[in-house]
Structures are given as C-alpha cells and as structure tokens.
Design a protein around this motif. Structure first.
Motif, PDB file in Angstrom:
ATOM      1  N   MET A   1       1.283  -1.449  -0.059  1.00  0.00           N
ATOM      2  CA  MET A   1      -0.307   0.173   0.194  1.00  0.00           C
ATOM      3  C   MET A   1       0.846   1.330   0.168  1.00  0.00           C
ATOM      4  SD  MET A   1      -3.052   1.095   0.090  1.00  0.00           S
ATOM      5  CE  MET A   1      -3.731   2.569   0.083  1.00  0.00           C
ATOM      6  N   SER A   2       2.132   1.584   0.510  1.00  0.00           N
ATOM      7  CA  SER A   2       2.813   2.229   0.835  1.00  0.00           C
ATOM      8  C   SER A   2       3.381   2.191  -0.924  1.00  0.00           C
ATOM      9  CB  SER A   2       3.857   1.982   1.943  1.00  0.00           C
ATOM     10  OG  SER A   2       5.168   1.323   0.788  1.00  0.00           O
ATOM     11  N   ASP A   3       3.653   1.740  -1.724  1.00  0.00           N
ATOM     12  CA  ASP A   3       4.205   1.920  -2.709  1.00  0.00           C
ATOM     13  C   ASP A   3       3.398   3.241  -3.880  1.00  0.00           C
ATOM     14  OD1 ASP A   3       5.737   0.012  -2.500  1.00  0.00           O
ATOM     15  OD2 ASP A   3       4.374  -1.739  -4.124  1.00  0.00           O
ATOM     16  N   PHE A   4       1.639   2.925  -3.668  1.00  0.00           N
ATOM     17  CA  PHE A   4       1.212   4.023  -4.270  1.00  0.00           C
ATOM     18  C   PHE A   4       1.594   5.261  -3.678  1.00  0.00           C
ATOM     19  CE2 PHE A   4      -1.645   0.103  -3.763  1.00  0.00           C
ATOM     20  CZ  PHE A   4      -1.570   0.292  -5.270  1.00  0.00           C
ATOM     21  N   PHE A   5       2.092   5.820  -2.529  1.00  0.00           N
ATOM     22  CA  PHE A   5       2.356   6.846  -2.107  1.00  0.00           C
ATOM     23  C   PHE A   5       3.326   7.823  -3.174  1.00  0.00           C
ATOM     24  CE2 PHE A   5       0.590   5.541   1.913  1.00  0.00           C
ATOM     25  CZ  PHE A   5      -0.469   6.201   1.759  1.00  0.00           C
ATOM     26  N   TYR A   6       3.974   7.231  -3.801  1.00  0.00           N
ATOM     27  CA  TYR A   6       5.512   7.514  -4.853  1.00  0.00           C
ATOM     28  C   TYR A   6       4.702   7.386  -6.329  1.00  0.00           C
ATOM     29  CZ  TYR A   6       7.535   2.986  -5.244  1.00  0.00           C
ATOM     30  OH  TYR A   6       7.782   1.975  -5.058  1.00  0.00           O
ATOM     31  N   LEU A   7       3.931   6.021  -6.850  1.00  0.00           N
ATOM     32  CA  LEU A   7       3.432   6.470  -7.491  1.00  0.00           C
ATOM     33  C   LEU A   7       2.712   7.190  -8.228  1.00  0.00           C
ATOM     34  CD1 LEU A   7       3.573   2.189  -7.829  1.00  0.00           C
ATOM     35  CD2 LEU A   7       5.092   3.499  -8.746  1.00  0.00           C
ATOM     36  N   ILE A   8       1.370   7.591  -7.501  1.00  0.00           N
ATOM     37  CA  ILE A   8       0.863   8.015  -8.521  1.00  0.00           C
ATOM     38  C   ILE A   8       1.331   9.891  -8.764  1.00  0.00           C
ATOM     39  CG2 ILE A   8      -0.949   9.855  -7.200  1.00  0.00           C
ATOM     40  CD1 ILE A   8      -2.447   6.835  -5.893  1.00  0.00           C
ATOM     41  N   PRO A   9       2.513  10.465  -7.811  1.00  0.00           N
ATOM     42  CA  PRO A   9       3.097  11.770  -7.739  1.00  0.00           C
ATOM     43  C   PRO A   9       3.468  11.602  -8.775  1.00  0.00           C
ATOM     44  CG  PRO A   9       3.270  11.153  -5.568  1.00  0.00           C
ATOM     45  CD  PRO A   9       2.153  10.318  -6.388  1.00  0.00           C
ATOM     46  N   ILE A  10       4.210  10.098  -9.140  1.00  0.00           N
ATOM     47  CA  ILE A  10       5.374   9.840 -10.606  1.00  0.00           C
ATOM     48  C   ILE A  10       4.513   9.534 -11.987  1.00  0.00           C
ATOM     49  CG2 ILE A  10       6.307   8.621 -11.975  1.00  0.00           C
ATOM     50  CD1 ILE A  10       7.730   7.727  -9.099  1.00  0.00           C
ATOM     51  N   SER A  11       3.310   9.160 -12.207  1.00  0.00           N
ATOM     52  CA  SER A  11       1.876   9.185 -12.782  1.00  0.00           C
ATOM     53  C   SER A  11       1.428  10.961 -13.161  1.00  0.00           C
ATOM     54  CB  SER A  11       0.906   8.349 -12.728  1.00  0.00           C
ATOM     55  OG  SER A  11       0.156   8.653 -11.146  1.00  0.00           O
ATOM     56  N   ILE A  12       0.892  11.177 -12.299  1.00  0.00           N
ATOM     57  CA  ILE A  12       0.903  12.833 -11.909  1.00  0.00           C
ATOM     58  C   ILE A  12       1.203  13.437 -13.317  1.00  0.00           C
ATOM     59  CG2 ILE A  12       0.070  14.907 -11.634  1.00  0.00           C
ATOM     60  CD1 ILE A  12      -1.657  12.887  -9.188  1.00  0.00           C
ATOM     61  N   VAL A  13       3.376  13.181 -12.749  1.00  0.00           N
ATOM     62  CA  VAL A  13       4.100  14.445 -13.608  1.00  0.00           C
ATOM     63  C   VAL A  13       4.128  13.800 -14.815  1.00  0.00           C
ATOM     64  CG1 VAL A  13       6.331  14.526 -13.430  1.00  0.00           C
ATOM     65  CG2 VAL A  13       5.162  14.275 -11.443  1.00  0.00           C
ATOM     66  N   LEU A  14       4.086  12.177 -14.916  1.00  0.00           N
ATOM     67  CA  LEU A  14       4.783  11.577 -16.792  1.00  0.00           C
ATOM     68  C   LEU A  14       3.527  12.457 -17.318  1.00  0.00           C
ATOM     69  CD1 LEU A  14       6.086   8.259 -15.849  1.00  0.00           C
ATOM     70  CD2 LEU A  14       7.331  10.579 -16.924  1.00  0.00           C
ATOM     71  N   GLY A  15       2.065  12.120 -17.313  1.00  0.00           N
ATOM     72  CA  GLY A  15       1.101  12.916 -17.711  1.00  0.00           C
ATOM     73  C   GLY A  15       1.450  14.335 -18.071  1.00  0.00           C
ATOM     74  N   LEU A  16       1.279  14.879 -16.837  1.00  0.00           N
ATOM     75  CA  LEU A  16       1.574  16.463 -17.399  1.00  0.00           C
ATOM     76  C   LEU A  16       2.569  16.897 -18.000  1.00  0.00           C
ATOM     77  CD1 LEU A  16       1.386  17.982 -14.169  1.00  0.00           C
ATOM     78  CD2 LEU A  16      -0.895  18.148 -15.636  1.00  0.00           C
ATOM     79  N   LEU A  17       3.591  15.505 -17.914  1.00  0.00           N
ATOM     80  CA  LEU A  17       4.903  15.904 -19.192  1.00  0.00           C
ATOM     81  C   LEU A  17       4.288  15.547 -20.858  1.00  0.00           C
ATOM     82  CD1 LEU A  17       8.137  16.774 -19.432  1.00  0.00           C
ATOM     83  CD2 LEU A  17       8.338  13.892 -19.390  1.00  0.00           C
ATOM     84  N   GLY A  18       3.617  15.050 -20.489  1.00  0.00           N
ATOM     85  CA  GLY A  18       3.068  14.218 -21.894  1.00  0.00           C
ATOM     86  C   GLY A  18       2.481  15.660 -22.992  1.00  0.00           C
ATOM     87  N   LEU A  19       1.595  15.785 -21.563  1.00  0.00           N
ATOM     88  CA  LEU A  19       0.620  17.068 -22.131  1.00  0.00           C
ATOM     89  C   LEU A  19       0.878  18.426 -22.735  1.00  0.00           C
ATOM     90  CD1 LEU A  19      -1.982  18.078 -22.455  1.00  0.00           C
ATOM     91  CD2 LEU A  19      -2.046  18.735 -20.535  1.00  0.00           C
ATOM     92  N   LEU A  20       2.111  18.451 -22.314  1.00  0.00           N
ATOM     93  CA  LEU A  20       3.286  19.582 -22.723  1.00  0.00           C
ATOM     94  C   LEU A  20       3.484  19.302 -23.523  1.00  0.00           C
ATOM     95  CD1 LEU A  20       4.587  20.571 -18.630  1.00  0.00           C
ATOM     96  CD2 LEU A  20       3.111  21.925 -20.335  1.00  0.00           C
ATOM     97  N   VAL A  21       4.215  18.155 -24.097  1.00  0.00           N
ATOM     98  CA  VAL A  21       4.528  17.951 -25.010  1.00  0.00           C
ATOM     99  C   VAL A  21       3.865  18.232 -26.394  1.00  0.00           C
ATOM    100  CG1 VAL A  21       6.371  15.761 -26.347  1.00  0.00           C
ATOM    101  CG2 VAL A  21       6.700  16.417 -23.828  1.00  0.00           C
TER     102      VAL A  21
END
Length: 54
Positions: A1-21
C-alpha cells in the motif's frame, strides 16, 4: 500500500509532461499540414533512367 504514495505523483508528473509535449507540438505547427507529405510522395519529380534496363 505504501508503494502508491510515490507511484501516484510519478504518474501525474509523467501525464503532465506528455500533455506539455503535445501542446508544444501543436504550438510548433507539427499538425498544420497533414496532407503535405502524402502529396509530395505522390507528385515527386522523378528523373527518368538514361540507360535501358537489362
């Protein structure tokens, strides 16, 4: 369960990076002439051969 605490922000950052590109590519004009490449391929000026084929 503690894995989600760093996976969710990483996925949000990657999604925003893809949107910016994607937005950058729209601003740079990558999608302005969608038919140009196909038209250039079909209507390319070919140089005829000067020697006959064997």
């Amino acid at each position: 369960m503690s894995d989600f605490f760093y996976l969710i922000p990483i996925s949000i950052v990657l999604g925003l990076l893809g949107l910016l590109v994607f937005l950058w590519s729209l601003h740079a004009g990558q999608y302005d002439d969608l038919d140009g490449a196909s038209e250039r391929l079909l209507h390319e000026d070919d140089v005829p051969r000067t020697t006959p084929r064997p």
